[in-house]
Design a protein around this motif. Structure first.
Motif, PDB file in Angstrom:
ATOM      1  N   LEU A 108     144.955  29.627  83.352  1.00  0.00           N
ATOM      2  CA  LEU A 108     144.469  30.466  82.251  1.00  0.00           C
ATOM      3  C   LEU A 108     143.004  30.857  82.457  1.00  0.00           C
ATOM      4  O   LEU A 108     142.599  31.967  82.096  1.00  0.00           O
ATOM      5  CB  LEU A 108     144.663  29.743  80.904  1.00  0.00           C
ATOM      6  CG  LEU A 108     146.112  29.773  80.399  1.00  0.00           C
ATOM      7  CD1 LEU A 108     146.355  28.721  79.321  1.00  0.00           C
ATOM      8  CD2 LEU A 108     146.442  31.164  79.845  1.00  0.00           C
ATOM      9  N   GLU A 109     142.213  29.956  83.058  1.00  0.00           N
ATOM     10  CA  GLU A 109     140.825  30.307  83.414  1.00  0.00           C
ATOM     11  C   GLU A 109     140.814  31.383  84.498  1.00  0.00           C
ATOM     12  O   GLU A 109     140.060  32.352  84.412  1.00  0.00           O
ATOM     13  CB  GLU A 109     140.091  29.069  83.947  1.00  0.00           C
ATOM     14  CG  GLU A 109     139.445  28.212  82.884  1.00  0.00           C
ATOM     15  CD  GLU A 109     138.492  27.207  83.537  1.00  0.00           C
ATOM     16  OE1 GLU A 109     138.967  26.091  83.845  1.00  0.00           O
ATOM     17  OE2 GLU A 109     137.319  27.552  83.748  1.00  0.00           O
ATOM     18  N   ALA A 110     141.655  31.198  85.528  1.00  0.00           N
ATOM     19  CA  ALA A 110     141.697  32.149  86.645  1.00  0.00           C
ATOM     20  C   ALA A 110     142.137  33.539  86.174  1.00  0.00           C
ATOM     21  O   ALA A 110     141.655  34.558  86.666  1.00  0.00           O
ATOM     22  CB  ALA A 110     142.632  31.638  87.740  1.00  0.00           C
ATOM     23  N   LEU A 111     143.046  33.578  85.190  1.00  0.00           N
ATOM     24  CA  LEU A 111     143.499  34.861  84.645  1.00  0.00           C
ATOM     25  C   LEU A 111     142.458  35.475  83.711  1.00  0.00           C
ATOM     26  O   LEU A 111     142.588  36.628  83.292  1.00  0.00           O
ATOM     27  CB  LEU A 111     144.814  34.680  83.869  1.00  0.00           C
ATOM     28  CG  LEU A 111     146.093  34.428  84.667  1.00  0.00           C
ATOM     29  CD1 LEU A 111     147.223  33.972  83.748  1.00  0.00           C
ATOM     30  CD2 LEU A 111     146.508  35.693  85.417  1.00  0.00           C
ATOM     31  N   GLY A 112     141.433  34.700  83.359  1.00  0.00           N
ATOM     32  CA  GLY A 112     140.386  35.200  82.468  1.00  0.00           C
ATOM     33  C   GLY A 112     140.758  35.133  80.999  1.00  0.00           C
ATOM     34  O   GLY A 112     140.166  35.831  80.171  1.00  0.00           O
ATOM     35  N   LEU A 113     141.732  34.273  80.642  1.00  0.00           N
ATOM     36  CA  LEU A 113     142.171  34.203  79.245  1.00  0.00           C
ATOM     37  C   LEU A 113     141.528  33.047  78.483  1.00  0.00           C
ATOM     38  O   LEU A 113     141.476  33.063  77.254  1.00  0.00           O
ATOM     39  CB  LEU A 113     143.700  34.088  79.169  1.00  0.00           C
ATOM     40  CG  LEU A 113     144.493  35.171  79.901  1.00  0.00           C
ATOM     41  CD1 LEU A 113     145.958  35.089  79.539  1.00  0.00           C
ATOM     42  CD2 LEU A 113     143.951  36.552  79.585  1.00  0.00           C
ATOM     43  N   MET A 114     141.085  32.013  79.208  1.00  0.00           N
ATOM     44  CA  MET A 114     140.378  30.910  78.569  1.00  0.00           C
ATOM     45  C   MET A 114     139.151  30.571  79.412  1.00  0.00           C
ATOM     46  O   MET A 114     139.121  30.835  80.611  1.00  0.00           O
ATOM     47  CB  MET A 114     141.287  29.682  78.419  1.00  0.00           C
ATOM     48  CG  MET A 114     142.451  29.934  77.461  1.00  0.00           C
ATOM     49  SD  MET A 114     143.443  28.453  77.091  1.00  0.00           S
ATOM     50  CE  MET A 114     142.387  27.683  75.852  1.00  0.00           C
ATOM     51  N   HIS A 115     138.130  29.996  78.761  1.00  0.00           N
ATOM     52  CA  HIS A 115     136.985  29.508  79.527  1.00  0.00           C
ATOM     53  C   HIS A 115     136.582  28.112  79.033  1.00  0.00           C
ATOM     54  O   HIS A 115     136.881  27.737  77.904  1.00  0.00           O
ATOM     55  CB  HIS A 115     135.805  30.482  79.468  1.00  0.00           C
ATOM     56  CG  HIS A 115     135.223  30.635  78.097  1.00  0.00           C
ATOM     57  ND1 HIS A 115     134.083  30.005  77.687  1.00  0.00           N
ATOM     58  CD2 HIS A 115     135.642  31.356  77.027  1.00  0.00           C
ATOM     59  CE1 HIS A 115     133.824  30.333  76.431  1.00  0.00           C
ATOM     60  NE2 HIS A 115     134.747  31.147  76.003  1.00  0.00           N
ATOM     61  N   ARG A 116     135.935  27.381  79.928  1.00  0.00           N
ATOM     62  CA  ARG A 116     135.515  26.012  79.640  1.00  0.00           C
ATOM     63  C   ARG A 116     134.042  25.999  79.299  1.00  0.00           C
ATOM     64  O   ARG A 116     133.244  26.639  79.993  1.00  0.00           O
ATOM     65  CB  ARG A 116     135.672  25.152  80.901  1.00  0.00           C
ATOM     66  CG  ARG A 116     137.068  24.786  81.230  1.00  0.00           C
ATOM     67  CD  ARG A 116     137.080  23.642  82.192  1.00  0.00           C
ATOM     68  NE  ARG A 116     136.275  23.905  83.399  1.00  0.00           N
ATOM     69  CZ  ARG A 116     135.965  22.962  84.280  1.00  0.00           C
ATOM     70  NH1 ARG A 116     136.388  21.719  84.106  1.00  0.00           N
ATOM     71  NH2 ARG A 116     135.251  23.265  85.342  1.00  0.00           N
ATOM     72  N   THR A 117     133.660  25.253  78.269  1.00  0.00           N
ATOM     73  CA  THR A 117     132.230  25.028  78.022  1.00  0.00           C
ATOM     74  C   THR A 117     132.026  23.537  77.795  1.00  0.00           C
ATOM     75  O   THR A 117     132.821  22.896  77.097  1.00  0.00           O
ATOM     76  CB  THR A 117     131.723  25.813  76.790  1.00  0.00           C
ATOM     77  OG1 THR A 117     132.683  25.668  75.727  1.00  0.00           O
ATOM     78  CG2 THR A 117     131.561  27.279  77.100  1.00  0.00           C
ATOM     79  N   PRO A 118     130.938  22.958  78.367  1.00  0.00           N
ATOM     80  CA  PRO A 118     130.689  21.532  78.176  1.00  0.00           C
ATOM     81  C   PRO A 118     130.290  21.248  76.726  1.00  0.00           C
ATOM     82  O   PRO A 118     129.545  22.020  76.129  1.00  0.00           O
ATOM     83  CB  PRO A 118     129.531  21.231  79.131  1.00  0.00           C
ATOM     84  CG  PRO A 118     128.998  22.530  79.569  1.00  0.00           C
ATOM     85  CD  PRO A 118     129.958  23.597  79.246  1.00  0.00           C
TER      86      PRO A 118
END
Lengths: 146, 146
Positions: free
Chosen positions: B60-70
């Motif tokens: 999902l990150e690679a597809l640009g649909l989700m991102h991670r934040t610390p």
């Protein structure tokens, strides 16, 4: 919700997977929306094997999304047409295609356009609430567990 | 369109399969729409293995649909949130769920409802043409190959 619930199909997302979770099933529906009705027509358009096509058409019949009607007696030949439930998938497919076009980049132009039946202008689909006409987006709607 | 075209991703239906063609990916998105943000939260809700969950979140990150934040330094921990492209999938999911609820029968009540953020009334989603407000259905729209 746990995985075990999905097996009991209480979740419509899980039930929808029977349609959208299979590439051929989705592509057969797309061809049906484009006007294809004959077995050979689906096969030519999709480049699918006869075996897989027959199997997926049976599945679409079992789900109640397509039905067969004879168009010739000897030898017996059938047309495959969308049922009302199959036709009702049209707007879902439209939103899916529109979203993918906007949000999953591709260098190539899309192979289909969606136009108005009335005057042929290219449509720009948006989901709204039927009662109020308000666009339903991440910002205006909320999901609640029941 | 032939199968070979699909491999080149010219068809948005084919690109959409990367999201809707996988049950866990779709269910992770559903949980994100329900407000889940932590790895453990997704795991508890879905009963998915850590391995599969990590893999699907990466996708999902690679597809640009989700991102991670610390959200924490020691040990380092991340929140998983929807990007604008991920949020834009909300209306698609809504139509998919609405269609499955209406057209793929189940004896069980749906586990989620969709309500208006503004006043909490249950919404009834419909796809319309943005310019004219006309409902886009099998009867009013037409697909054309380009």
């Amino acid at each position: 919700m746990k995985w075990s619930d999905l097996d009991h199909d209480s979740c419509p997302v899980a039930r929808a997977m029977s349609v959208v979770g299979d590439r051929w099933t989705l592509l057969i529906l797309r061809e049906a929306f484009l006007g294809t009705r004959r077995f050979d027509g689906f096969q030519d358009r999709l480049g699918i094997t006869r075996h897989l096509l027959a199997e997926r058409l049976k599945k679409l019949e079992a789900l109640g999304l397509m039905h067969r009607t004879p168009y010739q007696e000897r030898p017996l030949r059938h047309d495959y047409r969308l049922t009302p439930a199959g036709r009702a998938f049209g707007p879902v497919m439209l939103m899916l295609v529109d979203w993918a076009t906007e949000n999953l980049p591709s260098d190539l132009p899309p192979p289909v356009r969606v136009v108005s039946q009335a005057d042929g202008h290219e449509v720009d689909p948006v989901v709204v609430d039927r009662a109020t006409g308000t666009p339903l987006t991440y910002e205006t709607m909320r999901l609640r567990r029941t």
